[in-house]
Design a protein around this motif. Structure first.
Motif, PDB file in Angstrom:
ATOM      1  N   SER A   4      34.170  38.231  43.734  1.00 60.81           N
ATOM      2  CA  SER A   4      35.180  38.604  42.739  1.00 60.81           C
ATOM      3  C   SER A   4      36.523  37.998  43.099  1.00 60.81           C
ATOM      4  O   SER A   4      36.811  37.722  44.269  1.00 60.81           O
ATOM      5  CB  SER A   4      35.321  40.125  42.645  1.00 60.81           C
TER       6      SER A   4
ATOM      7  N   GLN B 124      41.428  42.548  38.242  1.00 60.00           N
ATOM      8  CA  GLN B 124      40.363  41.582  38.481  1.00 60.00           C
ATOM      9  C   GLN B 124      40.508  40.417  37.512  1.00 60.00           C
ATOM     10  O   GLN B 124      40.627  40.597  36.309  1.00 60.00           O
ATOM     11  CB  GLN B 124      38.995  42.240  38.303  1.00 60.00           C
TER      12      GLN B 124
ATOM     13  N   SER C 264      34.581  37.696  38.012  1.00 55.01           N
ATOM     14  CA  SER C 264      33.556  38.196  38.911  1.00 55.01           C
ATOM     15  C   SER C 264      32.244  37.490  38.640  1.00 55.01           C
ATOM     16  O   SER C 264      31.911  37.186  37.492  1.00 55.01           O
ATOM     17  CB  SER C 264      33.381  39.707  38.722  1.00 55.01           C
TER      18      SER C 264
ATOM     19  N   VAL D 215      31.407  39.940  33.796  1.00 55.14           N
ATOM     20  CA  VAL D 215      30.482  40.727  34.599  1.00 55.14           C
ATOM     21  C   VAL D 215      29.190  40.868  33.808  1.00 55.14           C
ATOM     22  O   VAL D 215      29.176  41.491  32.756  1.00 55.14           O
ATOM     23  CB  VAL D 215      31.060  42.121  34.911  1.00 55.14           C
TER      24      VAL D 215
END
Length: 557
Positions: free
Chosen positions: A418, A427, A430, A487
């Motif tokens: 990540s 974030q 990832s 993700v």
């Protein structure tokens, strides 16, 4: 062991253009940049022993298979190279294979990047799979060898899913145990084959044109680990066929191995040894070399040796951050060398900033996963600058194979990679595929911002694992598209973590069944004598029927 006509006739060669491509392919793969940067200090693969495994093209008048690039221990086409045969004289013709010659020229020939390779071991693919080396169909472990790179410019299947799975498991065990870089061409065209490119721990190689099958071969009916859907190829090269692309990657791997080995403790914080007793530093481990090739690959190309280009990378994105057509992209010798030459940087160290002229490097973590008090998360921090705001990072770990026989098992542990904005804590991206053993991030960053790369375990149960992380920060030239899903989890974690294996184009092994009797004695080999061949768990399977025969080899166009 002798290979009869009925055995070799099951192989079909993938086509390969006559002769070696024009030298400008070296410019396309970043080799000219490497030479310009290092001058006379450029590595040549010196001191690296390699293996070339070839599939027979046809038989001679004595009914012996023609597959070898040379007929003796030396050849004028490969000055300075000494050849040793893994396959005994009874298993080879005195005639040379044009396909084998072309592969050799690209791998270790006088004009290859790794022209300093001095020792090459040669094997017939059928015999190499069996008692000559890999030990398929026997209770023995694969042979001990001092070779560091094995090139496979052939593809195939045993027409026996259990046998295919065992062959892949043996290949994965070999890479895991001895840190051999196993480079495997995928097929030309759209037809997929199990061997040898669907092995997790190998480097699967395709072509920049994308004229190859995508994804791993499906053996889930007999082994849930070796299922369809994993990203294949890992990287591509700007050649006309996958047969030609694989030796180019193998040649670059030899350069990186030389760099890592000669750098010793200067570049690496620790080392291991293979069964031949050789010291393997972290910079030359199989996972590190694979990670460096992937992190250093070009996602946009300007080739002059071929009209094929990568212009829309990640238009076919995968869960592990790659492109289904090109894997990590087209190999770049200079980028990947810079990653290895920059040395090992442990978690917690600063990877890039205004005071660091080179923002590249790697880390190899020997113990990870929560067992024995090891970490389940490690972080790497850096600051993006105007000249280092394009991140390419690849995480590689090996499939864990506990035994190679028919009762052997393999476990795929799940690691994730990540990227976080360290200033905001948000974030950025990832890569968390649950069916691959690689994760990759490729993003344009904001200059002046601090970021954090995080390697984490994606499973609740503790395990004893290891990984290699490689990164390269360069100057961004074009915006980087985000993957289709930042993700994306593929498959259920419970079905994949800890799964045990079920019991038991240049050359193509097509429709091959195991023709070797279990009681056969292996021929005299030139590799160092095996001193550790205790049988793995499980009984050997009975010898299957010989493979189907054809009047002529089938050529895959």
């Amino acid at each position: 062991m002798r290979v009869s006509t009925s055995h070799w006739a099951c192989l079909a060669l993938l086509t390969m253009s006559a002769g070696v491509p024009a030298q400008d392919y070296k410019n396309d793969i970043g080799y000219d940049d490497l030479v310009n940067r290092l001058g006379t200090s450029v590595p040549t693969g010196a001191g690296v022993t390699v293996v070339q495994v070839e599939a027979p093209a046809r038989v001679d008048s004595s009914n012996l298979p023609i597959w070898s690039p040379v007929t003796g221990s030396t050849s004028s086409q490969f000055s300075g190279v000494t050849f040793n045969f893994i396959t005994s004289p009874s298993g080879r013709s005195s005639s040379t294979s044009g396909h084998g010659v072309n592969v050799g020229q690209l791998f270790y020939g006088n004009d290859a990047p790794a022209s300093g390779i001095g020792t090459v071991r040669l094997g017939n693919a059928i015999d190499w799979l069996a008692t000559d080396f890999l030990g398929l169909g026997t209770p023995a472990l694969p042979s001990i060898t001092d070779a560091r790179v094995i090139n496979h410019s052939w593809v195939g299947t045993l027409n026996d899913p259990v046998g295919d799975a065992e062959a892949l498991r043996r290949l994965d065990w070999l890479v895991q145990r001895d840190n051999i870089i196993n480079v495997a061409a995928v097929n030309n065209g759209s037809s997929n084959r199990a061997l040898p490119g669907s092995a997790f721990n190998s480097i699967a190689v395709g072509v920049t044109s994308g004229n190859h099958p995508r994804g791993s071969y499906d053996l889930s009916a007999v082994d849930p680990v070796y299922a369809a859907g994993r990203t294949r190829p890992d990287v591509v090269a700007p050649m006309n066929t996958a047969s030609a692309a694989a030796p180019v990657v193998s040649s670059l791997a030899a350069l990186l191995i030389e760099t890592g080995h000669t750098g010793a403790e200067t570049l690496s914080h620790s080392s291991t040894s293979n069964r031949a007793g050789a010291t393997i530093y972290n910079a030359e481990r199989a996972a590190t070399i694979k990670a460096a090739l992937m992190a250093g690959a070009d996602r946009e190309t300007h080739n002059t040796s071929t009209p094929s280009q990568i212009t829309d990378y990640r238009a076919n994105g995968t869960a592990n951050g790659l492109d289904a057509r090109y894997g990590a992209g087209q190999i770049n010798a200079s980028n990947s060398h810079q990653i290895i030459a920059a040395g090992e940087h442990e978690a917690g160290s600063v990877l890039c900033g205004s005071s660091l002229p080179i923002c590249a490097g790697f880390d190899y973590v020997e113990n990870f996963g929560g067992s024995y008090g090891s970490a389940t998360e490690l972080n790497y921090s850096f600051t993006a600058t105007a000249d280092h705001n394009q991140l390419s990072a690849s995480l590689v770990w090996n499939l864990d194979v506990d035994a190679v026989g028919s009762a052997g098992g393999a476990t795929l542990h799940n690691l994730g990679l990540s990227l976080y904005d360290a200033t905001t804590g948000q974030q950025v991206g990832s890569s968390v595929s649950l069916i691959d053993n690689t994760q990759t991030l490729w993003y344009s960053l904001v200059s002046g911002r601090r970021y954090r790369l995080t390697v984490s375990s994606l499973q609740s149960a503790a395990f004893d694992g290891s990984y290699a992380l490689a990164w390269n920060l360069s100057k961004a030239t074009t915006p980087v598209p985000l993957p289709p899903a930042i993700v994306l989890l593929l498959g259920g974690l419970a079905a994949l973590v800890g799964a045990a294996s079920a019991p038991g184009s240049p050359g193509a092994l097509s429709g091959l069944k195991r023709p070797w009797p279990l009681a056969s004695s292996p021929p005299a080999a030139t590799d160092p004598p095996a001193t550790d061949r205790s049988p793995p768990r499980g009984r050997p399977r009975r010898t299957p029927a010989s493979c189907r025969t054809h009047s002529r080899p089938q050529t895959q166009q």
